[in-house]
Design a protein around this motif. Sequence first.
Motif, mmCIF file in Angstrom:
data_model
loop_
_atom_site.group_PDB
_atom_site.id
_atom_site.type_symbol
_atom_site.label_atom_id
_atom_site.label_comp_id
_atom_site.label_asym_id
_atom_site.label_seq_id
_atom_site.Cartn_x
_atom_site.Cartn_y
_atom_site.Cartn_z
ATOM 1 N N GLU A 169 -52.833 -7.509 15.110
ATOM 2 C CA GLU A 169 -54.137 -7.419 14.415
ATOM 3 C C GLU A 169 -54.370 -5.991 13.945
ATOM 4 O O GLU A 169 -54.888 -5.742 12.865
ATOM 5 N N LYS A 170 -54.012 -5.047 14.782
ATOM 6 C CA LYS A 170 -54.269 -3.639 14.479
ATOM 7 C C LYS A 170 -52.964 -2.846 14.315
ATOM 8 O O LYS A 170 -52.848 -2.013 13.413
ATOM 9 N N ILE A 235 -49.213 2.210 20.961
ATOM 10 C CA ILE A 235 -50.157 3.158 21.583
ATOM 11 C C ILE A 235 -51.495 3.154 20.830
ATOM 12 O O ILE A 235 -52.568 3.298 21.439
ATOM 13 N N ALA A 236 -51.436 2.935 19.501
ATOM 14 C CA ALA A 236 -52.684 2.876 18.717
ATOM 15 C C ALA A 236 -53.552 1.712 19.203
ATOM 16 O O ALA A 236 -54.787 1.783 19.161
ATOM 17 N N LEU A 241 -51.324 3.407 27.304
ATOM 18 C CA LEU A 241 -49.864 3.388 27.485
ATOM 19 C C LEU A 241 -49.227 4.764 27.263
ATOM 20 O O LEU A 241 -48.052 4.958 27.552
ATOM 21 N N SER A 242 -49.989 5.721 26.734
ATOM 22 C CA SER A 242 -49.415 7.052 26.480
ATOM 23 C C SER A 242 -49.784 8.001 27.615
ATOM 24 O O SER A 242 -50.594 7.671 28.488
ATOM 25 N N CYS A 243 -49.194 9.185 27.604
ATOM 26 C CA CYS A 243 -49.486 10.176 28.648
ATOM 27 C C CYS A 243 -50.912 10.705 28.514
ATOM 28 O O CYS A 243 -51.624 10.857 29.490
ATOM 29 N N THR A 244 -51.337 10.998 27.261
ATOM 30 C CA THR A 244 -52.638 11.648 27.062
ATOM 31 C C THR A 244 -53.783 10.637 26.996
ATOM 32 O O THR A 244 -54.941 11.005 27.174
ATOM 33 N N GLU A 245 -53.465 9.376 26.707
ATOM 34 C CA GLU A 245 -54.442 8.296 26.534
ATOM 35 C C GLU A 245 -55.384 8.564 25.359
ATOM 36 O O GLU A 245 -56.426 7.911 25.219
ATOM 37 N N VAL A 250 -52.141 4.018 13.987
ATOM 38 C CA VAL A 250 -50.752 3.683 13.666
ATOM 39 C C VAL A 250 -50.264 4.812 12.748
ATOM 40 O O VAL A 250 -50.982 5.246 11.856
ATOM 41 N N SER A 251 -49.048 5.303 12.982
ATOM 42 C CA SER A 251 -48.632 6.520 12.283
ATOM 43 C C SER A 251 -48.388 6.271 10.797
ATOM 44 O O SER A 251 -47.856 5.228 10.413
ATOM 45 N N ASP A 252 -48.750 7.249 9.976
ATOM 46 C CA ASP A 252 -48.323 7.202 8.582
ATOM 47 C C ASP A 252 -47.414 8.399 8.270
ATOM 48 O O ASP A 252 -47.235 8.777 7.131
ATOM 49 N N ARG A 253 -46.833 8.958 9.342
ATOM 50 C CA ARG A 253 -45.807 9.998 9.180
ATOM 51 C C ARG A 253 -44.463 9.417 9.595
ATOM 52 O O ARG A 253 -44.355 8.759 10.625
ATOM 53 N N TRP A 254 -43.422 9.653 8.809
ATOM 54 C CA TRP A 254 -42.064 9.256 9.205
ATOM 55 C C TRP A 254 -41.501 10.301 10.163
ATOM 56 O O TRP A 254 -42.099 11.341 10.371
#
Length: 525
Positions: A169-170, A235-236, A241-245, A250-254
């Motif tokens: 969904e996201k 993670i988004a 689920l990430s270390c920093t929370e 969602v990334s738009d960087r390759w």
Amino acid sequence: MLNLIPKPLHAIEKGGNTPFSRKTALTGDFNHLFDTLFPMMPNTDNAVENKLVFKTDSSMPSEAYHIICTDDNNILISSSDASGAFYAVMTLLQLADGNGVIPSVEIEDAPRFRHRGFMLDCARHFWSVDKIKQILDVMARIKMNIFHWHLTEDQGWRIEIKKYPLLTEKGAIRKSTALSLTGYEEHKEPRDYTEYGRGLYYTQEEVREVVAYAAKRNINIIPEIDMPGHFVAAIACYPELSCTEEKVDVSDRWGVLDNIACCGKENIYRFVKDIIDELCELFPYPYFHIGGDEVPKDHWKVCPNCQKKIRELGLKDENALQSYFNNVISAYLKEKGKHTVGWNEILEGENLDNSIIPQWWILLDDSIREKKWIEDGNQIILSLVDYVYMDHAFAIRPLKKTYSFGPEVFGVEDESNILGVEAPQWTEYIRDTQKLDMNTFARLVAMSEVGWTAAENKNYDDFERRLENLRGYFSSIHAPIAPQFIYRGDTVGEKSEEKRVEKGWEMWRADPYFEFKLMKKEEEI
Ligand code: ACM
Ligand code: ZN
């Protein structure tokens, strides 16, 4: 002269022709194949009736086949299994090239490697079920047997997980897409600011459909969930689920991103096991790819949870934490009857379970770990970027270079632990099917010969001649082969290899579509 690709072990022309069309009655063993094979056979006017007889010969190796056109106009095929029977007919289809006859032949054939794979990145850009089916059709015709389905990335999650609906969904949606590498460092790449990915994922129903379609074509599917790196889309959706929370998009960087899954907390283990539970119901082939590439450990180095886990388990370092994660997941997969595959960076940590199969795409530290892995009797898949990656320009990597791939380019002589070869198609900079076709099919055909043909039977000039002779055949099965001036890399006006590669990278980084545009211009003339 026979124009078969991949080139068979032994083939002789007996003189004359043998009928082969839908008037040819399929008989004998392996009759569960007949419904798949019949519609592929040439449907021509005034075809002649004859028989094709399948016979089991259990003394033959798996996938091998023997074709004899008999003096009474029939065709006899021997094999030990249905794969061999299927491949014999794939050979006949190439010989017929749409006509109702084939040259009368006797052919003995068997593959060099067991794993002859193609990977498609369906995460950076999404490819429809119909497009995947078409690629599977082509793979079958050239005797490739593994479709590695790259389903998740930093930039998009593309498979339905019923327990975690947010993932599609996201997690499928990013805000924009970078179009080239110009200005990447300053984050000033040319961009398409159209949202990408809403609804672009495979439902579990569609996955079942693709798996069944592939199975009928002797192709097995290995799904990949890339982790703990290349995991930003997940993670988004679930920042815990990430270390920093920290909440992220969602990334738009390759490229390689440092926001990875935290392997110091327990929630990632549960999350991944839940996903595996669902995917194992969908994918019957006993192999599962856990990614493991490009995992910067910056966050783990300062994460109290990761550091606590390392201390508690007495691990040497962060790489060993990744090995621990891989081993836990692999043990879970093993309980479900699956072998684990991962990109070769997984060898960087100590104590990796030696039943895991690395996919060797990058040369690291003089390849000491990979060579030891094989020498110790463990298996590996070969996918070296400089030879087989399909996303880059042909000026960087002409077809001849891809064709020359094999264990020998690593200096590996004993092939017994080489499971096989695989070419990935990454799609950061491939946005449409025409560009996908141009970058994929010529190289896929070369890879079919890399995977199948005995080393002593390989010859690039002869391969190119056969490829050009079969150009029409490949068009007819919807696998357009890039023009010769493109696949030879004659697109940057440089004769020396070094200059060609250097200029190729420069032009590709500035505009990954430059060769495609040249091809289109040529087509207009
Ligand atoms: C890879 O190309 N990152 C496996
Ligand atoms: Zn952590």
